[in-house]
Design a protein around this motif. Sequence first.
Motif, short mmCIF file in Angstrom:
data_model
loop_
_atom_site.label_atom_id
_atom_site.label_comp_id
_atom_site.label_asym_id
_atom_site.label_seq_id
_atom_site.Cartn_x
_atom_site.Cartn_y
_atom_site.Cartn_z
N UNK A 57 22.84 28.92 57.47
CA UNK A 57 23.85 28.50 57.91
C UNK A 57 25.51 28.20 58.04
N UNK A 58 26.54 28.30 58.38
CA UNK A 58 27.77 27.60 58.75
C UNK A 58 28.40 29.29 57.30
N UNK A 59 29.41 28.60 57.29
CA UNK A 59 30.44 29.31 56.16
C UNK A 59 29.99 29.34 54.72
N UNK A 60 30.04 30.29 53.78
CA UNK A 60 29.65 30.98 52.69
C UNK A 60 30.47 29.90 51.98
N UNK A 61 31.25 29.26 52.73
CA UNK A 61 32.57 28.08 51.90
C UNK A 61 32.14 27.22 51.86
N UNK A 62 31.51 27.11 52.43
CA UNK A 62 31.11 25.59 52.80
C UNK A 62 29.86 24.96 52.83
N UNK A 63 28.92 25.68 51.57
CA UNK A 63 27.70 25.47 51.46
C UNK A 63 27.45 24.22 50.97
N UNK A 64 25.86 23.63 50.92
CA UNK A 64 25.72 22.49 50.99
C UNK A 64 23.88 22.12 51.36
N UNK A 65 23.53 21.12 50.81
CA UNK A 65 22.25 21.33 50.21
C UNK A 65 21.76 19.72 51.60
N UNK A 66 21.51 19.96 52.41
CA UNK A 66 21.03 18.79 53.36
C UNK A 66 19.95 18.02 53.01
N UNK A 67 19.44 18.05 52.14
CA UNK A 67 18.08 16.91 51.75
C UNK A 67 18.96 16.27 50.61
N UNK A 68 20.13 16.74 49.98
CA UNK A 68 21.10 15.59 48.51
C UNK A 68 21.61 15.09 49.81
N UNK A 69 21.85 15.59 50.47
CA UNK A 69 23.16 15.00 51.80
C UNK A 69 22.47 13.75 52.43
N UNK A 70 21.51 13.87 52.47
CA UNK A 70 20.53 12.89 53.14
C UNK A 70 19.96 11.99 52.73
#
Length: 220
Positions: free
Chosen positions: A44-57
Amino acid sequence: MSIVAIPFAVSLEKVKNVFGSKDPQLLENIKTANLYKHYADPDFGNPQYKYDMDEMLEDIIFNYDPSKKGKSSRGFLGMFQSRQYSGLKPRMGYAYGYTLLVICDYLGTHLMRGSDGFYAGRDWNTACDILRKNGLKTDIDQIFGSHSVFDIPPIDDFPCINCFSVEEIVDIHVVSKTIEIDEEAADNIDFDEVQFTLKSIHECTKTCLDAGLDLITFAH
């Protein structure tokens, strides 16, 4: 590519209470939200702005600490300083933004599920002009703007998060009721985008008022 605002009928206070709740069951429950898989997808989204949603949660639920708000932490030998945002990662505002979208999906009602949401552009502007000519005072265009709704690091790009107050929702709904909607044009396969937008605005605000909920939007 057009900007689209996704609306939710949800309690702002209930979403804010997720921060620092330290509730492991809530974390697992949020992962059952309909939109979780889409926004947690690594593609999902721009490859430059990857994230781990579980980590964010986990950050929002377990690591959030309002006592750290506004403080600075010194780096190696005090040479560098980094701003702290209530225990959240300072450069991940966008990731927390999309995570909050999923939290709103779990805690509230995803409005306009049959479409992408409200699209910025000519048809939106035309619909809003009609509302304004009928007495709308609320700046409804703020649906595509970025506001400090939640205690997360600044978001440089998307998603833009907004929450309409009860007074604003009432204003929008009352005015929308005075406009005669062409139901056939709004619902037809080759629907009229302006009529569809006016009808959706009316239905979204009615849902929020009937349930006593806030209207929170995420634009990207």
